[in-house]
Design a protein around this motif. Structure first.
Motif, PDB file in Angstrom:
ATOM      1  N   GLY A 102      -9.141  12.239  11.907  1.00 41.37           N
ATOM      2  CA  GLY A 102      -8.541  11.011  12.434  1.00 41.37           C
ATOM      3  C   GLY A 102      -9.026   9.884  11.818  1.00 41.37           C
ATOM      4  N   ILE A 103      -8.199   8.721  12.004  1.00 46.96           N
ATOM      5  CA  ILE A 103      -8.557   7.532  11.539  1.00 46.96           C
ATOM      6  C   ILE A 103      -8.000   6.388  12.941  1.00 46.96           C
ATOM      7  CG2 ILE A 103      -7.919   5.631  10.104  1.00 46.96           C
ATOM      8  CD1 ILE A 103      -6.997   7.701   7.993  1.00 46.96           C
ATOM      9  N   PRO A 104      -8.943   5.341  12.882  1.00 47.06           N
ATOM     10  CA  PRO A 104      -8.542   4.394  14.299  1.00 47.06           C
ATOM     11  C   PRO A 104      -7.234   3.830  13.534  1.00 47.06           C
ATOM     12  CG  PRO A 104     -10.868   4.251  13.610  1.00 47.06           C
ATOM     13  CD  PRO A 104     -10.167   5.274  12.499  1.00 47.06           C
ATOM     14  N   PRO A 105      -6.408   3.396  14.548  1.00 47.67           N
ATOM     15  CA  PRO A 105      -5.032   2.965  14.144  1.00 47.67           C
ATOM     16  C   PRO A 105      -5.137   1.880  13.294  1.00 47.67           C
ATOM     17  CG  PRO A 105      -4.962   3.714  16.355  1.00 47.67           C
ATOM     18  CD  PRO A 105      -6.262   3.816  16.052  1.00 47.67           C
ATOM     19  N   GLU A 106      -6.234   1.034  13.598  1.00 45.20           N
ATOM     20  CA  GLU A 106      -6.193  -0.342  12.944  1.00 45.20           C
ATOM     21  C   GLU A 106      -6.740  -0.312  11.395  1.00 45.20           C
ATOM     22  OE1 GLU A 106      -8.011   0.645  15.454  1.00 45.20           O
ATOM     23  OE2 GLU A 106     -10.102   0.137  15.435  1.00 45.20           O
ATOM     24  N   ASN A 107      -7.168   1.366  10.965  1.00 45.92           N
ATOM     25  CA  ASN A 107      -7.724   1.253   9.692  1.00 45.92           C
ATOM     26  C   ASN A 107      -6.478   2.141   8.867  1.00 45.92           C
ATOM     27  OD1 ASN A 107     -10.049   0.237  10.312  1.00 45.92           O
ATOM     28  ND2 ASN A 107     -11.102   1.976  10.372  1.00 45.92           N
ATOM     29  N   MET A 108      -5.520   2.408   9.497  1.00 42.65           N
ATOM     30  CA  MET A 108      -4.577   3.401   8.861  1.00 42.65           C
ATOM     31  C   MET A 108      -3.791   2.785   7.746  1.00 42.65           C
ATOM     32  SD  MET A 108      -2.538   5.820  11.567  1.00 42.65           S
ATOM     33  CE  MET A 108      -3.355   6.833  12.644  1.00 42.65           C
ATOM     34  N   ARG A 109      -3.794   1.413   7.463  1.00 37.79           N
ATOM     35  CA  ARG A 109      -3.295   0.717   6.412  1.00 37.79           C
ATOM     36  C   ARG A 109      -4.187   0.670   5.175  1.00 37.79           C
ATOM     37  NH1 ARG A 109      -0.051  -2.763   8.104  1.00 37.79           N
ATOM     38  NH2 ARG A 109      -0.206  -2.197  10.038  1.00 37.79           N
ATOM     39  N   LEU A 110      -5.421   1.125   5.202  1.00 41.29           N
ATOM     40  CA  LEU A 110      -6.389   0.868   4.338  1.00 41.29           C
ATOM     41  C   LEU A 110      -6.373   1.890   3.252  1.00 41.29           C
ATOM     42  CD1 LEU A 110      -9.331  -0.409   6.548  1.00 41.29           C
ATOM     43  CD2 LEU A 110      -7.802  -1.760   5.432  1.00 41.29           C
ATOM     44  N   GLU A 111      -6.294   1.822   1.930  1.00 39.94           N
ATOM     45  CA  GLU A 111      -6.116   2.777   1.080  1.00 39.94           C
ATOM     46  C   GLU A 111      -7.419   3.384   0.973  1.00 39.94           C
ATOM     47  OE1 GLU A 111      -4.439   1.648  -2.770  1.00 39.94           O
ATOM     48  OE2 GLU A 111      -3.388   0.045  -1.727  1.00 39.94           O
ATOM     49  N   PRO A 112      -8.643   3.079   1.163  1.00 43.57           N
ATOM     50  CA  PRO A 112      -9.700   3.592   0.702  1.00 43.57           C
ATOM     51  C   PRO A 112     -10.030   4.738   1.827  1.00 43.57           C
ATOM     52  CG  PRO A 112     -10.240   1.335   0.461  1.00 43.57           C
ATOM     53  CD  PRO A 112      -8.875   1.507   0.998  1.00 43.57           C
ATOM     54  N   VAL A 113      -9.556   4.747   3.075  1.00 43.57           N
ATOM     55  CA  VAL A 113      -9.771   5.726   3.747  1.00 43.57           C
ATOM     56  C   VAL A 113      -9.196   7.115   3.562  1.00 43.57           C
ATOM     57  CG1 VAL A 113     -10.162   4.105   5.657  1.00 43.57           C
ATOM     58  CG2 VAL A 113      -7.721   5.409   5.418  1.00 43.57           C
ATOM     59  N   TYR A 114      -8.103   7.202   2.655  1.00 41.45           N
ATOM     60  CA  TYR A 114      -7.540   8.162   2.165  1.00 41.45           C
ATOM     61  C   TYR A 114      -7.943   9.176   1.172  1.00 41.45           C
ATOM     62  CZ  TYR A 114      -4.159   6.561   5.693  1.00 41.45           C
ATOM     63  OH  TYR A 114      -3.353   5.909   6.719  1.00 41.45           O
ATOM     64  N   ARG A 115      -8.316  10.405   1.240  1.00 36.93           N
ATOM     65  CA  ARG A 115      -9.060  11.379   0.244  1.00 36.93           C
ATOM     66  C   ARG A 115      -8.096  11.865  -0.866  1.00 36.93           C
ATOM     67  NH1 ARG A 115     -12.879  15.645   2.230  1.00 36.93           N
ATOM     68  NH2 ARG A 115     -13.657  13.754   3.433  1.00 36.93           N
ATOM     69  N   TYR A 116      -6.791  12.085  -0.408  1.00 36.31           N
ATOM     70  CA  TYR A 116      -5.914  12.686  -1.394  1.00 36.31           C
ATOM     71  C   TYR A 116      -4.740  11.755  -1.481  1.00 36.31           C
ATOM     72  CZ  TYR A 116      -8.897  16.421   0.458  1.00 36.31           C
ATOM     73  OH  TYR A 116      -9.725  17.149   0.939  1.00 36.31           O
ATOM     74  N   TRP A 117      -3.989  11.855  -2.786  1.00 38.03           N
ATOM     75  CA  TRP A 117      -3.030  11.167  -2.909  1.00 38.03           C
ATOM     76  C   TRP A 117      -2.168  11.886  -3.703  1.00 38.03           C
ATOM     77  CZ3 TRP A 117      -1.665   6.095  -1.678  1.00 38.03           C
ATOM     78  CH2 TRP A 117      -2.969   5.096  -0.855  1.00 38.03           C
ATOM     79  N   GLY A 118      -0.741  11.487  -3.740  1.00 34.46           N
ATOM     80  CA  GLY A 118       0.305  12.325  -4.750  1.00 34.46           C
ATOM     81  C   GLY A 118       0.303  11.406  -5.762  1.00 34.46           C
ATOM     82  N   GLN A 119       1.439  11.727  -6.629  1.00 32.64           N
ATOM     83  CA  GLN A 119       1.641  10.897  -7.816  1.00 32.64           C
ATOM     84  C   GLN A 119       2.817  10.122  -7.538  1.00 32.64           C
ATOM     85  OE1 GLN A 119      -0.100  11.409 -10.964  1.00 32.64           O
ATOM     86  NE2 GLN A 119      -1.399  12.352  -9.411  1.00 32.64           N
ATOM     87  N   GLY A 120       3.490   9.998  -6.804  1.00 27.38           N
ATOM     88  CA  GLY A 120       4.449   9.089  -6.059  1.00 27.38           C
ATOM     89  C   GLY A 120       5.863   9.444  -6.712  1.00 27.38           C
ATOM     90  N   THR A 121       6.840   8.869  -6.109  1.00 27.34           N
ATOM     91  CA  THR A 121       8.220   9.211  -6.437  1.00 27.34           C
ATOM     92  C   THR A 121       8.807   7.654  -6.402  1.00 27.34           C
ATOM     93  OG1 THR A 121      10.349  10.561  -5.840  1.00 27.34           O
ATOM     94  CG2 THR A 121       8.962   9.608  -4.107  1.00 27.34           C
ATOM     95  N   GLN A 122       9.891   7.550  -7.497  1.00 24.94           N
ATOM     96  CA  GLN A 122      10.443   6.271  -7.548  1.00 24.94           C
ATOM     97  C   GLN A 122      11.618   6.279  -6.678  1.00 24.94           C
ATOM     98  OE1 GLN A 122       9.663   3.416  -9.670  1.00 24.94           O
ATOM     99  NE2 GLN A 122      11.187   2.578  -8.523  1.00 24.94           N
ATOM    100  N   VAL A 123      11.969   5.067  -5.987  1.00 26.44           N
ATOM    101  CA  VAL A 123      13.117   4.803  -5.378  1.00 26.44           C
ATOM    102  C   VAL A 123      13.497   3.446  -5.908  1.00 26.44           C
ATOM    103  CG1 VAL A 123      14.164   4.196  -2.992  1.00 26.44           C
ATOM    104  CG2 VAL A 123      12.384   6.211  -3.160  1.00 26.44           C
ATOM    105  N   THR A 124      14.793   3.598  -6.251  1.00 27.24           N
ATOM    106  CA  THR A 124      15.350   2.342  -6.706  1.00 27.24           C
ATOM    107  C   THR A 124      16.702   2.050  -5.887  1.00 27.24           C
ATOM    108  OG1 THR A 124      14.654   2.636  -9.124  1.00 27.24           O
ATOM    109  CG2 THR A 124      16.311   1.149  -8.767  1.00 27.24           C
ATOM    110  N   VAL A 125      16.890   0.937  -5.367  1.00 24.78           N
ATOM    111  CA  VAL A 125      18.027   0.341  -4.639  1.00 24.78           C
ATOM    112  C   VAL A 125      18.525  -0.510  -5.543  1.00 24.78           C
ATOM    113  CG1 VAL A 125      18.807  -0.233  -2.428  1.00 24.78           C
ATOM    114  CG2 VAL A 125      16.653   1.055  -2.640  1.00 24.78           C
ATOM    115  N   SER A 126      19.955  -0.313  -5.829  1.00 24.07           N
ATOM    116  CA  SER A 126      20.548  -1.157  -6.602  1.00 24.07           C
ATOM    117  C   SER A 126      22.091  -0.917  -6.519  1.00 24.07           C
ATOM    118  CB  SER A 126      20.097  -1.025  -8.182  1.00 24.07           C
ATOM    119  OG  SER A 126      20.877  -2.035  -9.068  1.00 24.07           O
ATOM    120  N   SER A 127      22.891  -1.721  -6.449  1.00 30.41           N
ATOM    121  CA  SER A 127      24.245  -1.738  -6.726  1.00 30.41           C
ATOM    122  C   SER A 127      24.883  -1.943  -8.069  1.00 30.41           C
ATOM    123  CB  SER A 127      25.000  -2.753  -5.614  1.00 30.41           C
ATOM    124  OG  SER A 127      24.462  -4.080  -6.167  1.00 30.41           O
TER     125      SER A 127
END
Length: 127
Positions: A102-127
């Motif tokens: 668990g993480i205190p809500p005030e810390n959830m936006r902090l990257e260092p508290v997370y141990r595991y990360w995915g590679q990411g997926t690109q989202v492009t919004v364009s007309s």
């Protein structure tokens, strides 16, 4: 070994909806606090939303409240990010992250508290 794999990104038009998935392996998503971050081109990575360890409670950045919805499917061991009314400003690489506690809500936006990360997926919004 815990792995996170995002999918579901793509090229969409303004106003469209999209659902991103983050499939976990090696640990159950109910045993982790899971989060979504995004990083636009030339920008810093920013917190988008999170869902808590155990009984799910969701949190959102003010900038996405009302349009983004995070959910969790225990049977599929997957966390989702539903994005509605997409805007060009939503263009970014979206990452999921997790930590086996668990993480205190005030810390959830902090990257260092997370141990595991995915590679990411690109989202492009364009007309």
């Amino acid at each position: 070994q815990v792995q996170l794999a995002e999918s579901g990104g793509g090229l969409v038009q303004p106003g469209d909806s999209l659902r991103l998935s983050c499939a976990a392996s090696g640990l159950h998503v109910t045993m982790m606090t899971m989060a979504w971050f995004r990083q636009g081109s030339g920008e810093e990575r920013e917190f988008v939303s999170s869902v808590t360890y155990g009984t799910p409670t969701t949190y959102y950045a003010d900038s996405v409240k009302g349009r983004f919805t995070t959910s969790r499917d225990s049977a599929k061991n997957t966390v989702y990010l539903q994005i509605d009314s997409l805007k060009p400003d939503d263009t970014a690489v979206y990452y999921c992250a997790g930590v086996p506690s668990g993480i205190p809500p005030e810390n959830m936006r902090l990257e260092p508290v997370y141990r595991y990360w995915g590679q990411g997926t690109q989202v492009t919004v364009s007309s």
